[in-house]
Every structure is written in structure tokens, then in C-alpha cells.
Design a protein around this motif. Sequence first.
Motif, PDB file in Angstrom:
ATOM      1  N   TRP A   1       0.817  -1.212   0.000  1.00 28.36           N
ATOM      2  CA  TRP A   1       0.000   0.000   0.000  1.00 28.36           C
ATOM      3  C   TRP A   1       0.852   1.265   0.000  1.00 28.36           C
ATOM      4  CZ3 TRP A   1      -1.402   3.797   3.843  1.00 28.36           C
ATOM      5  CH2 TRP A   1      -2.517   4.558   3.503  1.00 28.36           C
ATOM      6  N   LEU A   2       2.058   1.166   0.536  1.00 23.96           N
ATOM      7  CA  LEU A   2       2.988   2.290   0.569  1.00 23.96           C
ATOM      8  C   LEU A   2       3.142   2.940  -0.803  1.00 23.96           C
ATOM      9  CD1 LEU A   2       5.326   3.896   2.015  1.00 23.96           C
ATOM     10  CD2 LEU A   2       6.819   2.009   1.370  1.00 23.96           C
ATOM     11  N   ASP A   3       3.189   2.116  -1.835  1.00 28.06           N
ATOM     12  CA  ASP A   3       3.393   2.637  -3.188  1.00 28.06           C
ATOM     13  C   ASP A   3       2.102   2.877  -3.955  1.00 28.06           C
ATOM     14  OD1 ASP A   3       6.217   2.763  -3.065  1.00 28.06           O
ATOM     15  OD2 ASP A   3       6.299   0.592  -3.271  1.00 28.06           O
ATOM     16  N   VAL A   4       1.107   2.013  -3.780  1.00 29.57           N
ATOM     17  CA  VAL A   4      -0.109   2.156  -4.601  1.00 29.57           C
ATOM     18  C   VAL A   4      -1.108   3.143  -4.000  1.00 29.57           C
ATOM     19  CG1 VAL A   4       0.109  -0.123  -5.653  1.00 29.57           C
ATOM     20  CG2 VAL A   4      -1.266   0.127  -3.586  1.00 29.57           C
ATOM     21  N   ARG A   5      -1.184   3.211  -2.676  1.00 27.79           N
ATOM     22  CA  ARG A   5      -2.058   4.131  -1.948  1.00 27.79           C
ATOM     23  C   ARG A   5      -3.533   4.059  -2.353  1.00 27.79           C
ATOM     24  NH1 ARG A   5       0.668   7.617   1.772  1.00 27.79           N
ATOM     25  NH2 ARG A   5       2.706   6.666   1.868  1.00 27.79           N
ATOM     26  N   ARG A   6      -3.953   2.922  -2.819  1.00 27.71           N
ATOM     27  CA  ARG A   6      -5.375   2.707  -3.037  1.00 27.71           C
ATOM     28  C   ARG A   6      -5.641   1.215  -2.881  1.00 27.71           C
ATOM     29  NH1 ARG A   6      -3.280   3.529  -8.240  1.00 27.71           N
ATOM     30  NH2 ARG A   6      -3.813   1.735  -9.471  1.00 27.71           N
ATOM     31  N   PRO A   7      -6.788   0.865  -2.391  1.00 21.21           N
ATOM     32  CA  PRO A   7      -7.891   1.747  -2.012  1.00 21.21           C
ATOM     33  C   PRO A   7      -7.520   2.628  -0.816  1.00 21.21           C
ATOM     34  CG  PRO A   7      -8.386  -0.530  -1.410  1.00 21.21           C
ATOM     35  CD  PRO A   7      -7.084  -0.547  -2.137  1.00 21.21           C
ATOM     36  N   ARG A   8      -8.492   3.428  -0.357  1.00 25.46           N
ATOM     37  CA  ARG A   8      -8.279   4.318   0.777  1.00 25.46           C
ATOM     38  C   ARG A   8      -7.859   3.519   2.020  1.00 25.46           C
ATOM     39  NH1 ARG A   8     -12.371   5.948   2.920  1.00 25.46           N
ATOM     40  NH2 ARG A   8     -13.876   4.591   1.943  1.00 25.46           N
ATOM     41  N   LYS A   9      -7.203   4.213   2.932  1.00 20.82           N
ATOM     42  CA  LYS A   9      -6.689   3.574   4.142  1.00 20.82           C
ATOM     43  C   LYS A   9      -7.769   2.818   4.915  1.00 20.82           C
ATOM     44  CE  LYS A   9      -5.457   6.373   7.395  1.00 20.82           C
ATOM     45  NZ  LYS A   9      -4.701   7.336   8.217  1.00 20.82           N
ATOM     46  N   ALA A  10      -8.930   3.440   5.121  1.00 18.92           N
ATOM     47  CA  ALA A  10     -10.012   2.793   5.881  1.00 18.92           C
ATOM     48  C   ALA A  10     -10.480   1.523   5.183  1.00 18.92           C
ATOM     49  CB  ALA A  10     -11.176   3.763   6.073  1.00 18.92           C
ATOM     50  N   GLU A  11     -10.495   1.542   3.863  1.00 14.79           N
ATOM     51  CA  GLU A  11     -10.924   0.363   3.113  1.00 14.79           C
ATOM     52  C   GLU A  11      -9.889  -0.759   3.228  1.00 14.79           C
ATOM     53  OE1 GLU A  11     -12.597  -0.666  -1.359  1.00 14.79           O
ATOM     54  OE2 GLU A  11     -12.225   1.426  -0.821  1.00 14.79           O
ATOM     55  N   VAL A  12      -8.623  -0.394   3.163  1.00 17.12           N
ATOM     56  CA  VAL A  12      -7.554  -1.393   3.333  1.00 17.12           C
ATOM     57  C   VAL A  12      -7.670  -2.021   4.721  1.00 17.12           C
ATOM     58  CG1 VAL A  12      -5.050  -1.752   3.482  1.00 17.12           C
ATOM     59  CG2 VAL A  12      -5.979  -0.271   1.699  1.00 17.12           C
ATOM     60  N   ALA A  13      -7.832  -1.180   5.743  1.00 17.62           N
ATOM     61  CA  ALA A  13      -7.974  -1.699   7.119  1.00 17.62           C
ATOM     62  C   ALA A  13      -9.183  -2.624   7.221  1.00 17.62           C
ATOM     63  CB  ALA A  13      -8.091  -0.536   8.100  1.00 17.62           C
ATOM     64  N   ALA A  14     -10.299  -2.227   6.613  1.00 17.24           N
ATOM     65  CA  ALA A  14     -11.517  -3.048   6.672  1.00 17.24           C
ATOM     66  C   ALA A  14     -11.294  -4.409   6.023  1.00 17.24           C
ATOM     67  CB  ALA A  14     -12.674  -2.311   5.995  1.00 17.24           C
ATOM     68  N   HIS A  15     -10.606  -4.438   4.885  1.00 15.26           N
ATOM     69  CA  HIS A  15     -10.353  -5.715   4.202  1.00 15.26           C
ATOM     70  C   HIS A  15      -9.377  -6.588   4.988  1.00 15.26           C
ATOM     71  CE1 HIS A  15     -12.707  -5.373   0.544  1.00 15.26           C
ATOM     72  NE2 HIS A  15     -12.370  -4.094   0.502  1.00 15.26           N
ATOM     73  N   LEU A  16      -8.351  -5.970   5.569  1.00 15.11           N
ATOM     74  CA  LEU A  16      -7.413  -6.736   6.389  1.00 15.11           C
ATOM     75  C   LEU A  16      -8.137  -7.382   7.568  1.00 15.11           C
ATOM     76  CD1 LEU A  16      -4.356  -4.310   6.443  1.00 15.11           C
ATOM     77  CD2 LEU A  16      -4.340  -6.654   5.564  1.00 15.11           C
ATOM     78  N   VAL A  17      -8.955  -6.596   8.244  1.00 16.98           N
ATOM     79  CA  VAL A  17      -9.681  -7.115   9.404  1.00 16.98           C
ATOM     80  C   VAL A  17     -10.707  -8.148   8.964  1.00 16.98           C
ATOM     81  CG1 VAL A  17     -11.212  -6.499  11.318  1.00 16.98           C
ATOM     82  CG2 VAL A  17      -9.238  -5.067  10.788  1.00 16.98           C
ATOM     83  N   ASN A  18     -11.338  -7.926   7.821  1.00 19.75           N
ATOM     84  CA  ASN A  18     -12.305  -8.894   7.288  1.00 19.75           C
ATOM     85  C   ASN A  18     -11.645 -10.262   7.096  1.00 19.75           C
ATOM     86  OD1 ASN A  18     -14.792  -9.801   6.133  1.00 19.75           O
ATOM     87  ND2 ASN A  18     -13.924  -9.482   4.101  1.00 19.75           N
ATOM     88  N   LEU A  19     -10.497 -10.265   6.439  1.00 17.43           N
ATOM     89  CA  LEU A  19      -9.784 -11.522   6.197  1.00 17.43           C
ATOM     90  C   LEU A  19      -9.337 -12.153   7.517  1.00 17.43           C
ATOM     91  CD1 LEU A  19      -8.490 -13.619   4.330  1.00 17.43           C
ATOM     92  CD2 LEU A  19      -6.507 -12.101   4.117  1.00 17.43           C
ATOM     93  N   ALA A  20      -8.756 -11.331   8.383  1.00 21.77           N
ATOM     94  CA  ALA A  20      -8.254 -11.861   9.650  1.00 21.77           C
ATOM     95  C   ALA A  20      -9.396 -12.373  10.523  1.00 21.77           C
ATOM     96  CB  ALA A  20      -7.476 -10.775  10.391  1.00 21.77           C
ATOM     97  N   TRP A  21     -10.422 -11.546  10.702  1.00 18.65           N
ATOM     98  CA  TRP A  21     -11.486 -11.904  11.633  1.00 18.65           C
ATOM     99  C   TRP A  21     -12.305 -13.083  11.138  1.00 18.65           C
ATOM    100  CZ3 TRP A  21     -11.653 -10.952  16.453  1.00 18.65           C
ATOM    101  CH2 TRP A  21     -12.812 -11.253  17.172  1.00 18.65           C
ATOM    102  N   HIS A  22     -12.689 -13.043   9.874  1.00 19.77           N
ATOM    103  CA  HIS A  22     -13.518 -14.133   9.370  1.00 19.77           C
ATOM    104  C   HIS A  22     -12.698 -15.401   9.135  1.00 19.77           C
ATOM    105  CE1 HIS A  22     -17.184 -11.955   9.480  1.00 19.77           C
ATOM    106  NE2 HIS A  22     -16.606 -10.940   8.866  1.00 19.77           N
ATOM    107  N   GLY A  23     -11.400 -15.215   8.914  1.00 16.02           N
ATOM    108  CA  GLY A  23     -10.522 -16.383   8.878  1.00 16.02           C
ATOM    109  C   GLY A  23     -10.484 -17.055  10.231  1.00 16.02           C
ATOM    110  N   LEU A  24     -10.390 -16.256  11.286  1.00 14.13           N
ATOM    111  CA  LEU A  24     -10.403 -16.799  12.646  1.00 14.13           C
ATOM    112  C   LEU A  24     -11.781 -17.383  12.982  1.00 14.13           C
ATOM    113  CD1 LEU A  24      -8.431 -14.012  14.537  1.00 14.13           C
ATOM    114  CD2 LEU A  24      -7.639 -16.338  14.092  1.00 14.13           C
ATOM    115  N   ASP A  25     -12.828 -16.731  12.461  1.00 11.24           N
ATOM    116  CA  ASP A  25     -14.195 -17.158  12.729  1.00 11.24           C
ATOM    117  C   ASP A  25     -14.453 -18.579  12.201  1.00 11.24           C
ATOM    118  OD1 ASP A  25     -16.542 -16.314  13.988  1.00 11.24           O
ATOM    119  OD2 ASP A  25     -17.513 -15.938  12.056  1.00 11.24           O
TER     120      ASP A  25
END
Length: 200
Positions: free
Chosen positions: A162-186
Motif C-alpha cells: 500500500w505504501l506505493d499504490v495508496r489505493r484503495p483508501r486507508k479505511a478500506e484497506v484496514a476493513a479488508h485486512l480485518v475482514n480476512l483476519a477476523w472471518h478467517g479466525l471465525d
Amino acid sequence: MTGAERRQQLLEIGRTLFAAKGFEGTSVEEIAAKAGVSKPVVYEHFGGKEGLYAVVVDREMRRLLDMVTGSLTAGHPRELCEQAAFALLDYIEEYTDGFRILVRDSPIPQSTGSFASLISDIATQVEDILGREFKSRGFDPKLAPLYAQALVGMVALTGQWWLDVRRPRKAEVAAHLVNLAWHGLDGLEQKPRLIGHRKS
């Protein structure tokens, strides 16, 4: 300029040059020229390029670790995952030069360790959270360190991208990271199994 002001100026110039050119691509002459001083002034404050680089890296390591550990305050475990993801992405956004320096392999031993050891320190903070969550769900909490390393590593590598591409927006990146992590754990299996032919 006072001695402290000069030192701060040299740190800022060094940080910018090391981020842009790396340790090897930056010279004491260039640092001194940008500061409008002679080379001996750099040596007087830091003993040379290695000393300046070590101070820059140590400061960035501490800043990132403080931001991430400071974000892990309170809340639901999923919210803590969000806070940690945002902390790393905030650091990348606000201290881009520092992150560029940290993700390079440092040629100089650091008192605070390497980027890999920093990520490991952050994972240690996360493993306590995961351990409690694992226990409450009936999973073996001894596996929390493995999962913490995997999750923090995933966020760190995504941050590098993300450092270089800067998209999607930061909040969207965080949401997708948490989505993968949380639902992976789920959907975690109590005893994960391999489905391919290789078993060892």
C-alpha cells in the motif's frame, strides 16, 4: 543554530536521503551539503553516516512500535484488530520516509533490532489478545503466537504494498485486512487438516 537544532536538522536530512537512496546510496558529503555544513560537523554529532543511520532507524522503530502498542487499548478483539491495522497504516501514511527505511534490510546492527524483530514484538502484543479469544472459543491458546505472527505479517506486507499504490483508501484497506483476519479466525477448524497428498 544550537547543537540540538543542528542535530535535529541532520537527522531530518539523513532520514529523507536514506529513504530516497538507501544507506549505500547516501554519502556524508551529501548530508553535509544539504545541511550547509562541513563533513566534520556530521562526524561531530554522529561519528559518521553509520551513527546517523542508526539513530534514524532506532527512532523510527520506536515510533512505529509506540503507535501500534498505543492503539491496542480496549475494546472487542475485532476492534483491537482494526486499531492495530489502522496504527500501521497511519504510520505508513504519516511517516512514509521512516517506513521506507525500516523495510529495507539495514546494513547496520540496531539496538532496537530489525524490521522483522519489530514485527515480532508487535505480534507478541497481539498474541495476548488472540490467546484470550482462542480460550473463549475452545481453541488451544498455545497456538496464539503462530496466528499472531501470521496476522501481523499479513498486515505488514500489505502495508508495504500500500505504501506505493495508496489505493484503495486507508479505511478500506484496514476493513479488508480485518475482514480476512477476523472471518478467517471465525471459520477456524479445531484441528486443521491438509487435503492434498502431501502430509509432511
